[in-house]
Design an enzyme around this catalytic site. Sequence first.
Site, PDB file in Angstrom:
ATOM      1  N   LEU A  11     -29.786   0.794  15.092  1.00 57.82           N
ATOM      2  CA  LEU A  11     -30.953  -0.084  15.129  1.00 57.82           C
ATOM      3  C   LEU A  11     -31.108  -1.016  13.930  1.00 57.82           C
ATOM      4  O   LEU A  11     -32.144  -1.652  13.778  1.00 57.82           O
ATOM      5  CB  LEU A  11     -32.248   0.713  15.335  1.00 57.82           C
ATOM      6  N   ASP A  12     -30.104  -1.096  13.063  1.00 51.86           N
ATOM      7  CA  ASP A  12     -30.157  -2.047  11.950  1.00 51.86           C
ATOM      8  C   ASP A  12     -28.758  -2.563  11.647  1.00 51.86           C
ATOM      9  O   ASP A  12     -28.367  -2.719  10.491  1.00 51.86           O
ATOM     10  CB  ASP A  12     -30.787  -1.410  10.717  1.00 51.86           C
ATOM     11  N   LEU A  13     -27.986  -2.820  12.691  1.00 49.48           N
ATOM     12  CA  LEU A  13     -26.633  -3.312  12.498  1.00 49.48           C
ATOM     13  C   LEU A  13     -26.704  -4.789  12.126  1.00 49.48           C
ATOM     14  O   LEU A  13     -27.168  -5.609  12.913  1.00 49.48           O
ATOM     15  CB  LEU A  13     -25.815  -3.116  13.773  1.00 49.48           C
TER      16      LEU A  13
END
Length: 195
Positions: A76-78
Amino acid sequence: QEGRLAARIRDPHLLAALHFGSSGKQRYIIYDYLDGVAPMTTLQERRDLNPFIVCALARQLLGALDALHKAGVAHLDLAPANCLWRERSTGDFEAFLVDLGSAAATIPVTGGPRRSSEPVGSAYFMAPEMLEGGPVDHRADLWSLGVVMWELLTGKRLFAGESDAETLDRVVRCELPALRELRDDLPPEVETIVR
């Protein structure tokens, strides 16, 4: 949560946590040491990056994501800042996925998509459903990786607007310019992979 995930989930391209704990009120995570790595933001400056290098790096990041997703976790934070790379003496490139801090608010191991009540992560790389507060699962990571690949190949922001609000509106509307219009040297298969 980040320390537990990084210690439990293993992949050669996922930075491993060796130890985690707390000292007084401070929490800490000790990660494996990687020599000679840099964030992928440093690659974005190279506008003529070989598409085969980008695909090789993406394949390795997909392996790390696969390990997370099989464990029921979405990153969720690529974003380029959370993807490290290095060139080996053989000329091969290696990629490593780091920072599972946002993964603390991920899909449950036994459930379906979670509702994104408050977006986490780097907004320029978030899937539209994350920005809209809709159901979120592992597919959000695949969207983000596609945005990272697009930007590595072009050296430009995919959804750049005049303001943050305009940029985020472009993400939600999913207006994807043709990659080969910006780099006509790219094989059509590369654009298919990125899309």
